[in-house]
Design a protein around this motif. Sequence first.
Motif, mmCIF file in Angstrom:
data_model
loop_
_atom_site.group_PDB
_atom_site.id
_atom_site.type_symbol
_atom_site.label_atom_id
_atom_site.label_comp_id
_atom_site.label_asym_id
_atom_site.label_seq_id
_atom_site.Cartn_x
_atom_site.Cartn_y
_atom_site.Cartn_z
ATOM 1 N N GLN A 201 0.832 -1.203 0.000
ATOM 2 C CA GLN A 201 0.000 0.000 0.000
ATOM 3 C C GLN A 201 0.868 1.256 0.000
ATOM 4 N N LEU A 202 1.915 1.253 0.810
ATOM 5 C CA LEU A 202 2.794 2.429 0.901
ATOM 6 C C LEU A 202 3.518 2.674 -0.424
ATOM 7 N N SER A 203 3.922 1.610 -1.110
ATOM 8 C CA SER A 203 4.618 1.775 -2.389
ATOM 9 C C SER A 203 3.736 2.462 -3.421
ATOM 10 N N HIS A 204 2.434 2.175 -3.384
ATOM 11 C CA HIS A 204 1.501 2.838 -4.294
ATOM 12 C C HIS A 204 1.416 4.332 -3.992
ATOM 13 N N SER A 205 1.451 4.691 -2.720
ATOM 14 C CA SER A 205 1.421 6.105 -2.355
ATOM 15 C C SER A 205 2.710 6.810 -2.769
ATOM 16 N N LEU A 206 3.846 6.161 -2.540
ATOM 17 C CA LEU A 206 5.143 6.763 -2.884
ATOM 18 C C LEU A 206 5.305 6.942 -4.389
ATOM 19 N N ALA A 207 4.578 6.155 -5.159
ATOM 20 C CA ALA A 207 4.665 6.254 -6.620
ATOM 21 C C ALA A 207 4.166 7.608 -7.133
ATOM 22 N N PHE A 208 3.379 8.306 -6.322
ATOM 23 C CA PHE A 208 2.898 9.639 -6.706
ATOM 24 C C PHE A 208 4.000 10.690 -6.560
ATOM 25 N N ASP A 209 5.122 10.297 -5.935
ATOM 26 C CA ASP A 209 6.293 11.168 -5.797
ATOM 27 C C ASP A 209 6.008 12.435 -4.983
ATOM 28 N N GLN A 210 5.161 12.293 -3.969
ATOM 29 C CA GLN A 210 4.915 13.383 -3.006
ATOM 30 C C GLN A 210 5.190 12.798 -1.607
ATOM 31 N N HIS A 211 6.470 12.624 -1.311
ATOM 32 C CA HIS A 211 6.879 11.844 -0.149
ATOM 33 C C HIS A 211 6.456 12.474 1.170
ATOM 34 N N THR A 212 6.421 13.802 1.233
ATOM 35 C CA THR A 212 5.999 14.460 2.480
ATOM 36 C C THR A 212 4.543 14.134 2.786
ATOM 37 N N LEU A 213 3.690 14.211 1.780
ATOM 38 C CA LEU A 213 2.270 13.889 1.971
ATOM 39 C C LEU A 213 2.094 12.406 2.300
ATOM 40 N N SER A 214 2.904 11.558 1.664
ATOM 41 C CA SER A 214 2.825 10.121 1.967
ATOM 42 C C SER A 214 3.212 9.838 3.416
ATOM 43 N N ALA A 215 4.291 10.510 3.880
ATOM 44 C CA ALA A 215 4.742 10.313 5.261
ATOM 45 C C ALA A 215 3.691 10.812 6.253
ATOM 46 N N PHE A 216 3.114 11.985 5.949
ATOM 47 C CA PHE A 216 2.058 12.533 6.819
ATOM 48 C C PHE A 216 0.865 11.567 6.867
ATOM 49 N N SER A 217 0.469 11.059 5.717
ATOM 50 C CA SER A 217 -0.686 10.154 5.657
ATOM 51 C C SER A 217 -0.414 8.846 6.393
ATOM 52 N N PHE A 218 0.832 8.360 6.294
ATOM 53 C CA PHE A 218 1.202 7.140 7.023
ATOM 54 C C PHE A 218 1.055 7.365 8.529
ATOM 55 N N ALA A 219 1.558 8.502 9.017
ATOM 56 C CA ALA A 219 1.436 8.830 10.447
ATOM 57 C C ALA A 219 -0.033 8.999 10.836
ATOM 58 N N LEU A 220 -0.817 9.625 9.936
ATOM 59 C CA LEU A 220 -2.251 9.783 10.198
ATOM 60 C C LEU A 220 -2.924 8.420 10.319
ATOM 61 N N GLY A 221 -2.522 7.485 9.462
ATOM 62 C CA GLY A 221 -3.087 6.132 9.525
ATOM 63 C C GLY A 221 -2.799 5.450 10.853
ATOM 64 N N MET A 222 -1.593 5.671 11.378
ATOM 65 C CA MET A 222 -1.253 5.077 12.677
ATOM 66 C C MET A 222 -2.103 5.682 13.794
#
Length: 366
Positions: A201-222
């Motif tokens: 799931q995380l690899s699909h998010s990182l594929a959008f190449d917006q790593h800051t938003l992906s990291a924020f969303s990962f923390a939000l998910g936790m």
Amino acid sequence: MKKSFTLSQVASHTTEDSCWVIYNKKVYDITGFIEDHPGGGDIILEHAGTDITLVMKDVLEHVHSDAAYDIFDDYVIGDFDDQPSSTTDISSNDRESLHRRRMQLLEQEEESKTYVREDFMPNETDTVRDIKNNQFLDLRKALIPQLLKANFTKEFYLEQVHKPRHLPHPAIFFGHPLLEPLSKAVWYVVPCIWLPVAAYQLSHSLAFDQHTLSAFSFALGMVIWTLLEYVLHRFLFHLDDYLPDHQIAFTLHFTLHGFHHYLPMDKLRLVMPPTLAGLIIYPLTRLGHLLFPPIMAYSVIAGGLFGYVIYDCMHYYLHHAKVFKYHFREMKKYHMAHHYKNYESGYGITSKLWDYMLNTLLSYSS
């Protein structure tokens, strides 16, 4: 026609001038027997206003002769009404009395005083004595078939399923060669299955190449998972007062979480079996994609799955390890208190955060 009395009515009669008790779904006014009780009046007053069914059966507490039960029959004044039509019908006094009565059953067990020990391990249950005294489930046989065929009342089921037992081996759950393995899971199955899914799931998010938003969303998910952990535990696994009064409902409750309170130290039923976990996780992932744009949804789901893996592994750790001193030792005592002292509060496993915020913090003496 005999009158019926609610729990709050019985609980209001706790003095030597008016002493009522419940026994086998009947209400007794034993005020006139206090002075004549061979064991002294104090022991009667100690249990005044409560259900003494289990106390009367407990041979370690006191052995009662057949003559004692014959005398007891002279004091019956009505039936005990333990089936309000809905939770909204329970007054605050009734609810408090019901809670006190349920917790008194836990307090009769030795484990209610020893669960705070660092090396805590409950006593093994005498299976023959358990079925004879409690008339619930026979731990020597498959549990689910017994539950489906039983005719328990809702309150009796809730009282018994939350009274912990302990076996030195996994209990027989379904008793069917194909279904039985589905009820079991060793702890390391959880990270082995769900961490790769989280990484995908995380690899699909990182594929959008917006790593800051992906990291924020990962923390939000936790963070979202910590709330889900609390909500699922409190409002799904412990929906006790809203449980329909039907054996099928009891069986579903038992399968989801009741078994864990009935046999909390069963090593193969401490983490969620992948089949059951998948049934819960799939609709939550669909909800994630409905609420968030794709780049966030994939990371939020990954963070939630990572939080779930931490939760389930920590749950096993708290039950079966000599835990690390900081944070984990306190959380082990806190979670054992949920099992052995008060199962109607203390819903947090990984932390007490939401118990603090939603006023369900469990207090206990260490």
